[in-house]
Write an enzyme that holds these catalytic residues in place. Structure first.
Site, PDB file in Angstrom:
ATOM      1  N   ASP A 103       3.124   0.364  -5.512  1.00 43.83           N
ATOM      2  CA  ASP A 103       2.150   0.281  -4.418  1.00 43.83           C
ATOM      3  C   ASP A 103       2.853   0.212  -3.067  1.00 43.83           C
ATOM      4  O   ASP A 103       2.377   0.794  -2.085  1.00 43.83           O
ATOM      5  CB  ASP A 103       1.250  -0.940  -4.605  1.00 43.83           C
ATOM      6  CG  ASP A 103       0.203  -1.056  -3.510  1.00 43.83           C
ATOM      7  OD1 ASP A 103      -0.626  -0.139  -3.391  1.00 43.83           O
ATOM      8  OD2 ASP A 103       0.228  -2.051  -2.765  1.00 43.83           O
ATOM      9  N   ARG A 150       1.044   6.658   2.472  1.00 43.37           N
ATOM     10  CA  ARG A 150      -0.358   6.803   2.867  1.00 43.37           C
ATOM     11  C   ARG A 150      -0.522   6.596   4.359  1.00 43.37           C
ATOM     12  O   ARG A 150      -1.282   7.304   5.023  1.00 43.37           O
ATOM     13  CB  ARG A 150      -1.215   5.781   2.113  1.00 43.37           C
ATOM     14  CG  ARG A 150      -1.422   6.084   0.651  1.00 43.37           C
ATOM     15  CD  ARG A 150      -2.015   4.889  -0.072  1.00 43.37           C
ATOM     16  NE  ARG A 150      -3.285   4.476   0.530  1.00 43.37           N
ATOM     17  CZ  ARG A 150      -3.831   3.266   0.333  1.00 43.37           C
ATOM     18  NH1 ARG A 150      -3.195   2.370  -0.411  1.00 43.37           N
ATOM     19  NH2 ARG A 150      -4.984   2.971   0.878  1.00 43.37           N
TER      20      ARG A 150
END
Length: 455
Positions: free
Chosen positions: A164, A171
């Site tokens: 993550d 992102r």
């Protein structure tokens, strides 16, 4: 094993990824064989533009969860471990109250929280305003805390869901943060790695939230509930509105003060509604109460009789706070937490009823006062913030005090003052009362639906 080029090509043609293909991508991500441009292209093309089914999202979440350590618990209370997550808001101090309240009912909460982000506050920043409060815990420390206090609120360990951390940075720079499958997998993977058996999600929408509409909140909540249930975690989502700040305090130390007052049974109605509703859902999910409504009543009872406040004190002590300091904090939070002596009262500009308080403006000013970060390396201040003296629905006369702002400088910045004044609307008619909780999603359909970013 599929190459990244093959995965990108598949999604360009709107194909569905298999679990094996998603696992292959995460493996390549972790071993460093992918270029950032390939990762960005994968996420931009595969998820943001083409979306993912709930099954694909669950497979991605599972692979991310298994990319690092997964917390393990003693067998005798393994299925007592639960948690909650909020999508962020202004004045959102629910975790500080909910964790000890639910722990007082016999469940265990290893709550892994975050710091301030944009206009939303950070749970860890708030707790660190308490002298000695330590949020850096190892998995072994977390287990000891749960044995002693039943709950803890700590930061993410370096070995929890490393995939993550990599994906989030990509992102951010590729403007794909808003993709629902990516939001959902990021949130749920970290909760799943805690080894929990039940989860309640507080999904907010409104001007002071990242989801602006009820439709967006429902879409995101439905996906997260689907994913969590597919991973074996009993999950419900509470949809709540975030147009106005929660409670009467926005900041760091001021929100801890309000949390203690709530645990003393003196919390404002909207804050108590959120705490008892979410706590009641968790008690229902674990079968402690026969319905969410009965669970809500039990949370109210635990706060009223002092059990929840005692658990907060135990949690503070186990997380490094001196016993005497913790006792004094729970008796009189103002005796432990100091607020800036530089403060300014803002007054109503006209007579009538307060009809609006724009949460986004309160969040932005609070952040600029020092409660948040403009860049991740910024330090925060603990003694600044905003106290709401009159609330939406209250009748005021011109000149009545409505806000008290604690600030670092001798005088309040004129821009901050103007922004807060413009954030408060006084109207001639009293607004209709509005509950914080819009609805609860106990289980949504999981039917290969494509989830994309909602515009």
């Amino acid at each position: 094993m599929s190459s990244i080029q093959e995965l990108i090509a598949l999604k360009q043609n709107a194909e569905i990824f298999t679990e094996e293909q998603i696992n292959a991508f995460i493996d390549q991500l972790l071993n460093g064989s992918l270029h950032d441009a390939q990762i960005g292209a994968f996420f931009l093309m595969a998820v943001f533009l083409k979306g993912m089914t709930s099954e694909e999202s669950a497979a991605l979440t599972s692979a991310m969860k298994k990319s690092g350590d997964v917390l393990d618990w003693p067998a005798e209370w393994k299925y007592q471990v639960v948690d909650k997550h909020s999508t962020g808001g202004v004045g959102d101090k629910i975790s500080l109250i909910l964790a000890p309240a639910v722990a007082s009912c016999g469940l265990k909460l290893p709550m892994i929280s975050g710091r301030s982000l944009g206009f939303t506050g950070g749970t860890l920043d708030k707790l660190e305003s308490i002298p000695g409060f330590n949020i850096k815990f190892s998995p072994e420390d977390i287990t000891k805390a749960l044995e002693t206090a039943g709950c803890c609120i700590v930061g993410q360990t370096a070995t929890l869901v490393p995939a993550d951390k990599i994906l989030y940075s990509i992102r951010d720079i590729t403007s794909t943060v808003g993709s629902f499958p990516l939001i959902a997998s990021s949130i749920v993977s970290k909760k799943a790695a805690e080894g929990i058996s039940a989860l309640v999600l507080d999904v907010k929408y409104g001007s002071g939230s990242y989801q602006k509409t009820l439709f967006q909140a429902e879409e995101l909540a439905s996906l997260m509930v689907d994913i969590s249930c597919q991973l074996g975690i009993k999950t419900s989502a509470v949809i709540t509105h975030m147009d106005h700040p929660i409670g009467k305090m926005v900041g760091n130390a001021v929100e801890v003060i309000e949390s203690i007052e709530c645990l003393q049974g003196k919390g404002p109605n909207d804050l108590m509604e959120l705490v008892t509703t979410q706590g009641g859902v968790l008690l229902y999910l674990k079968g402690i109460c026969e319905s969410p409504e009965k669970g809500k009543e039990e949370i109210e009872r635990r706060i009223k009789n002092g059990d929840a406040l005692k658990k907060f004190e135990e949690m503070a002590i186990v997380q490094g706070v001196d016993k005497t300091v913790a006792e004094n904090l729970c008796k009189d939070p103002y005796s432990v937490l100091s607020l800036s002596s530089n403060n300014t009262i803002l007054h109503a500009s006209s007579s009538g009823f307060i009809s609006d308080m724009k949460a986004i403006s309160f969040g932005e000013v609070s952040s600029r006062l020092g409660n948040g970060r403009q860049v991740p390396t910024d330090d925060v201040t603990y003694d600044t913030g905003i106290q709401i003296l009159r609330h939406v629905g209250d009748e005021v006369k011109s000149g009545d005090p409505i806000l008290k702002v604690y600030h670092k400088e001798k005088t309040l910045d004129a821009g901050f003052k103007s922004k807060l004044e413009q954030a408060v609307t006084v109207s001639s008619t009293k607004p209709k009362p509005r509950n914080r909780v819009e609805k609860v999603i106990h289980r949504s359909s999981s039917s290969s639906r494509i989830f994309m970013v909602s515009q």
